[in-house]
Motif scaffolding. Structure first.
Motif, PDB file in Angstrom:
ATOM      1  N   ARG A 158      15.944  17.961  55.444  1.00 37.80           N
ATOM      2  CA  ARG A 158      15.050  18.310  54.342  1.00 37.80           C
ATOM      3  C   ARG A 158      14.926  17.129  53.395  1.00 37.80           C
ATOM      4  NH1 ARG A 158      16.336  24.536  52.372  1.00 37.80           N
ATOM      5  NH2 ARG A 158      15.884  25.453  54.422  1.00 37.80           N
ATOM      6  N   LYS A 159      13.678  16.824  53.060  1.00 37.44           N
ATOM      7  CA  LYS A 159      13.407  15.767  52.079  1.00 37.44           C
ATOM      8  C   LYS A 159      12.795  16.472  50.877  1.00 37.44           C
ATOM      9  CE  LYS A 159      10.567  11.572  51.804  1.00 37.44           C
ATOM     10  NZ  LYS A 159       9.613  10.715  52.545  1.00 37.44           N
ATOM     11  N   GLN A 160      13.535  16.502  49.752  1.00 43.42           N
ATOM     12  CA  GLN A 160      13.060  17.309  48.622  1.00 43.42           C
ATOM     13  C   GLN A 160      12.267  16.489  47.619  1.00 43.42           C
ATOM     14  OE1 GLN A 160      15.495  20.091  48.957  1.00 43.42           O
ATOM     15  NE2 GLN A 160      16.811  18.814  50.187  1.00 43.42           N
ATOM     16  N   TYR A 161      11.125  17.032  47.250  1.00 43.73           N
ATOM     17  CA  TYR A 161      10.406  16.518  46.089  1.00 43.73           C
ATOM     18  C   TYR A 161       9.401  17.569  45.667  1.00 43.73           C
ATOM     19  CZ  TYR A 161       6.773  15.057  49.490  1.00 43.73           C
ATOM     20  OH  TYR A 161       5.830  15.015  50.481  1.00 43.73           O
ATOM     21  N   ASP A 214       1.068  19.929  46.753  1.00 39.08           N
ATOM     22  CA  ASP A 214       0.667  20.070  48.160  1.00 39.08           C
ATOM     23  C   ASP A 214       1.849  20.423  49.062  1.00 39.08           C
ATOM     24  OD1 ASP A 214       2.082  17.737  48.502  1.00 39.08           O
ATOM     25  OD2 ASP A 214       0.337  16.484  48.940  1.00 39.08           O
ATOM     26  N   LEU A 215       3.011  20.626  48.461  1.00 37.47           N
ATOM     27  CA  LEU A 215       4.204  20.884  49.265  1.00 37.47           C
ATOM     28  C   LEU A 215       4.764  22.266  48.929  1.00 37.47           C
ATOM     29  CD1 LEU A 215       5.939  19.107  51.268  1.00 37.47           C
ATOM     30  CD2 LEU A 215       7.495  18.772  49.347  1.00 37.47           C
ATOM     31  N   PRO A 216       4.282  23.292  49.648  1.00 37.87           N
ATOM     32  CA  PRO A 216       4.601  24.660  49.216  1.00 37.87           C
ATOM     33  C   PRO A 216       6.097  24.977  49.208  1.00 37.87           C
ATOM     34  CG  PRO A 216       3.498  24.659  51.369  1.00 37.87           C
ATOM     35  CD  PRO A 216       3.400  23.265  50.815  1.00 37.87           C
ATOM     36  N   LYS A 217       6.861  24.387  50.115  1.00 35.81           N
ATOM     37  CA  LYS A 217       8.277  24.749  50.194  1.00 35.81           C
ATOM     38  C   LYS A 217       9.128  24.024  49.138  1.00 35.81           C
ATOM     39  CE  LYS A 217       9.150  23.867  54.666  1.00 35.81           C
ATOM     40  NZ  LYS A 217       7.976  23.666  55.548  1.00 35.81           N
ATOM     41  N   GLY A 218       8.569  22.956  48.558  1.00 36.45           N
ATOM     42  CA  GLY A 218       9.385  22.136  47.655  1.00 36.45           C
ATOM     43  C   GLY A 218      10.201  21.118  48.412  1.00 36.45           C
ATOM     44  N   TYR A 219      10.087  21.124  49.711  1.00 34.65           N
ATOM     45  CA  TYR A 219      10.715  20.086  50.533  1.00 34.65           C
ATOM     46  C   TYR A 219       9.896  19.942  51.803  1.00 34.65           C
ATOM     47  CZ  TYR A 219      12.663  24.124  53.028  1.00 34.65           C
ATOM     48  OH  TYR A 219      12.798  25.297  53.716  1.00 34.65           O
ATOM     49  N   GLN A 220      10.058  18.797  52.436  1.00 35.28           N
ATOM     50  CA  GLN A 220       9.372  18.546  53.699  1.00 35.28           C
ATOM     51  C   GLN A 220      10.440  18.502  54.777  1.00 35.28           C
ATOM     52  OE1 GLN A 220       8.208  14.446  54.175  1.00 35.28           O
ATOM     53  NE2 GLN A 220       6.494  14.933  55.537  1.00 35.28           N
ATOM     54  N   ILE A 221      10.176  19.140  55.917  1.00 31.67           N
ATOM     55  CA  ILE A 221      11.122  18.983  57.022  1.00 31.67           C
ATOM     56  C   ILE A 221      10.759  17.705  57.757  1.00 31.67           C
ATOM     57  CG2 ILE A 221      12.208  19.988  59.063  1.00 31.67           C
ATOM     58  CD1 ILE A 221      11.396  22.734  58.131  1.00 31.67           C
ATOM     59  N   LYS A 259      17.825   8.019  47.560  1.00 34.51           N
ATOM     60  CA  LYS A 259      18.784   8.993  47.036  1.00 34.51           C
ATOM     61  C   LYS A 259      18.085  10.089  46.215  1.00 34.51           C
ATOM     62  CE  LYS A 259      20.605   6.214  43.070  1.00 34.51           C
ATOM     63  NZ  LYS A 259      19.367   5.911  42.465  1.00 34.51           N
ATOM     64  N   ASP A 260      16.906   9.791  45.675  1.00 33.07           N
ATOM     65  CA  ASP A 260      16.192  10.798  44.898  1.00 33.07           C
ATOM     66  C   ASP A 260      15.757  11.990  45.743  1.00 33.07           C
ATOM     67  OD1 ASP A 260      16.406   9.133  42.726  1.00 33.07           O
ATOM     68  OD2 ASP A 260      14.495   8.137  43.161  1.00 33.07           O
ATOM     69  N   TYR A 261      15.594  11.791  47.016  1.00 38.60           N
ATOM     70  CA  TYR A 261      15.100  12.870  47.876  1.00 38.60           C
ATOM     71  C   TYR A 261      16.186  13.874  48.250  1.00 38.60           C
ATOM     72  CZ  TYR A 261      10.814  10.168  48.675  1.00 38.60           C
ATOM     73  OH  TYR A 261       9.633   9.488  48.533  1.00 38.60           O
ATOM     74  N   ARG A 262      17.423  13.504  48.036  1.00 36.59           N
ATOM     75  CA  ARG A 262      18.545  14.403  48.369  1.00 36.59           C
ATOM     76  C   ARG A 262      18.413  14.977  49.780  1.00 36.59           C
ATOM     77  NH1 ARG A 262      19.548  12.463  44.008  1.00 36.59           N
ATOM     78  NH2 ARG A 262      20.656  13.458  42.302  1.00 36.59           N
ATOM     79  N   TYR A 263      18.241  14.085  50.724  1.00 35.10           N
ATOM     80  CA  TYR A 263      18.157  14.535  52.126  1.00 35.10           C
ATOM     81  C   TYR A 263      19.405  15.330  52.509  1.00 35.10           C
ATOM     82  CZ  TYR A 263      14.360  11.348  53.634  1.00 35.10           C
ATOM     83  OH  TYR A 263      13.170  10.706  53.832  1.00 35.10           O
ATOM     84  N   PHE A 264      19.236  16.403  53.239  1.00 38.13           N
ATOM     85  CA  PHE A 264      20.398  17.028  53.902  1.00 38.13           C
ATOM     86  C   PHE A 264      19.930  17.731  55.160  1.00 38.13           C
ATOM     87  CE2 PHE A 264      19.099  20.547  51.113  1.00 38.13           C
ATOM     88  CZ  PHE A 264      19.202  21.642  51.960  1.00 38.13           C
ATOM     89  N   PRO A 265      20.805  17.957  56.117  1.00 33.87           N
ATOM     90  CA  PRO A 265      20.407  18.538  57.404  1.00 33.87           C
ATOM     91  C   PRO A 265      19.728  19.893  57.209  1.00 33.87           C
ATOM     92  CG  PRO A 265      22.652  17.728  57.530  1.00 33.87           C
ATOM     93  CD  PRO A 265      22.252  17.639  56.082  1.00 33.87           C
TER      94      PRO A 265
END
Ligand code: ADP
Ligand code: ZN
Ligand code: MG
Length: 527
Positions: free
Chosen positions: A79-82, A86-93, A298-304
């Motif tokens: 998950r890439k959060q921002y 245009d990003l309904p989930k609040g994160y992009q897979i 680091k701003d995107y707070r990627y996590f599995p």
């Protein structure tokens, strides 16, 4: 010391799967009414679960394989959060540290004397899968729409509409190493990528439609020796500028050119860029403009991605459909097998359908050639002896003449009615001087529109070339008698009048006279 550009590309290719990346929604949303190809999964409603689209995975792996990448055994989504409307989930897979493909390369041929090198090996850092965001449509709303909207003051409001159809569309992101020496190399890479995607049939790769788009990264670097230019041997790089969302080949080239000039000036003023920046290409003004300070990783707070299982690709990668012949190999084969020049081979293979059509015509042409029985020798010798000349005819008539007719009648290779056999017969007729150029063009047009074979059209329309010298002589005598002063002028050395006589003969025969014979006859008569 001199300054040279360092360029790397990040490319998105929209995959033409039936459904979206993680749900069953129709993937043709761009042609549908806004917000009709959506579901709770691509809208990110709580309690829904994504499922990986196997076709997208296969398409991605095929592209990776075509780019000589290593296909990983283990891969996963993150998950890439921002936040963005245009990003309904609040994160992009997306995929962060375990992409499906890594460490590839693509060789480019650069057909320009102005480029430092003729061939360029571009290393591919990675290729990974992700989902696209929705589409924002910016508009200035009209007063009626804004009645009662707070802050609108009843007049005008700049607003954005969101069409979520595109949300969740599968994308393959390809990241290159910073290996390009010039804007031209970057453009050629994009064109080659488009062609590969089309050959593999994994994307339409239309830049105008946004199915292929790229971010171009560029910095400048002072070097001493061009021979030590590749980034491998001189690793120090300087802060880069990322030019976002380029959506035409021309803008890729122009934006990079602009940026090279801009950054060179900064270096020359002793004020080189000290930090990374993001810019956009303003096509109307033909300039790049500063956009924002870029988020850092680091701003995107990627996590599995917790809702998707990790991927085991060991089996899938062996069961991929077999790789078709790729553009580069086809171009090479067209040169070697048929004797086309590299330019001809490039034109003919730039469209897979045209390439197949050409090969079918050539195989029919060989049969025609042998059936003519004009030359002695083995099949191979006859073909070898005639192919250069036949190929010239073929390219001229197929690409230039038929190409022109197809544009004029809004047709393409898929919708014309000419069978390869008929096209081969047509070329043979020209080869044997049975029809003259202007007549041939008429015949070709009729072939394209009706599907009739060329000899039938010729017979029906009385179009055969006149190569009978008695017949031509009579016609030329008539013309000379009708134009005594021109005849006199030519005899007295006004050679330009030759064209006048040839023109008269062609007119009189409706273009059917053999032009070479006409010329010889006139020269003889007016000696
Ligand atoms: P980021 O961390 O900003 O995403 P990456 O190292 O992932 O940067 O590289 C992104 C793209 O930028 C790649 O295509 C890479 O080749 C290119 N790139 C990286 N560093 C430079 C540089 N100094 N100059 C030009 N391009 C660069
Ligand atoms: Zn959906
Ligand atoms: Mg990166």
């Amino acid at each position: 010391m001199h300054l040279v550009p360092v360029i790397g590309l990040e490319i998105h290719i929209q995959l033409k799967t039936k459904s979206k990346m993680f749900c069953g929604c129709d993937n043709s949303g761009e042609d549908q009414k806004p917000n009709t190809t959506i579901c709770p999964i691509c809208m990110g409603h709580p309690g829904t679960l994504p499922v990986i689209n196997k076709q997208a995975l296969e398409y991605g792996l095929l592209m990776g394989k075509a780019l000589n990448c290593e296909i990983k055994n283990f891969s996963k989504f993150d998950r890439k959060q921002y936040f963005y409307p245009d990003l309904p989930k609040g994160y992009q897979i997306s995929q962060y540290d375990k992409p499906i493909c890594e460490n590839g390369w693509l060789n480019l041929v650069i057909p320009s004397k102005n480029n430092l090198r003729e061939e360029a090996k571009i290393r591919i850092n990675r290729a990974h899968l992700e989902e696209d965001a929705a589409k924002l449509i910016h508009e200035v709303s009209h007063p009626e729409r804004l009645k009662g909207v707070e802050g609108s003051h009843g007049s005008k409001l700049e607003a954005s509409l969101v069409d979520y159809n595109r949300a969740g569309t599968p994308l393959l992101e390809i990241v290159t190493e910073p290996d390009f020496y010039s804007s031209l190399e970057a453009k050629i890479f994009m064109q080659e990528l488009r062609l590969i995607a089309r050959y593999l049939d994994v994307s339409t790769a239309d830049m105008e439609k946004g199915h292929l788009r790229c971010d171009a990264n560029i910095s400048m670097r002072p070097i001493v020796d061009d021979a030590k230019r590749d980034t491998g041997s001189l690793p120090k790089l300087y802060p880069k500028t990322e030019i976002k969302n380029l959506n035409s080949f021309r803008s890729v080239e122009r934006a990079l050119e602009y940026e090279i000039k801009r950054q060179t000036k900064l270096w020359e003023e002793d004020n080189p860029p000290t930090k990374q920046s993001t810019r956009g290409w303003n096509d109307a003004k033909q300039i790049t403009e500063e956009q924002r300070i870029k988020e850092e990783e680091k701003d995107y707070r990627y996590f599995p991605e917790p809702d998707l299982p990790p991927l085991d690709l060991t089996e899938l990668k062996f069961n991929l459909k077999s790789m078709p012949e790729l553009p580069q190999a086809k171009r090479k084969r067209f040169e070697e097998q048929y004797g086309f020049t590299s330019e001809e081979a490039k034109i003919l293979t730039d469209d897979n359908k045209l390439a197949n059509y050409t090969e079918n015509i050539i195989s029919e042409l060989e049969s025609w050639l042998l059936a003519l029985g004009e030359t002695e020798g083995t099949k191979e010798e006859i073909i070898e002896e005639n192919k250069k000349k036949l190929n010239k005819l073929l390219v001229g008539w197929l690409v230039n003449k038929l190409g022109g007719l197809m544009t004029q009648h809004k047709r393409d290779i898929g919708t014309i009615k000419i069978t390869p056999e008929n096209f081969a017969e047509f070329i043979t007729m020209i080869y044997q001087n049975k029809i003259s150029g202007p007549v041939a063009l008429k015949i070709l047009e009729e072939m394209m529109l009706t599907g009739k074979d060329p000899s039938q059209i010729m017979d029906d329309g009385n179009m055969a070339q006149i190569s009978n010298s008695d017949e031509l002589e009579t016609i030329i005598d008539e013309i000379i008698n009708a134009n005594p002063s021109e005849a006199e002028g030519y005899k007295n050395g006004k050679e330009t009048l030759l064209q006048f006589f040839i023109g008269q003969a062609m007119k009189k025969t409706q273009g059917k006279a053999n032009p070479q014979m006409v010329e010889n006859l006139i020269k003889n008569k007016l000696k």
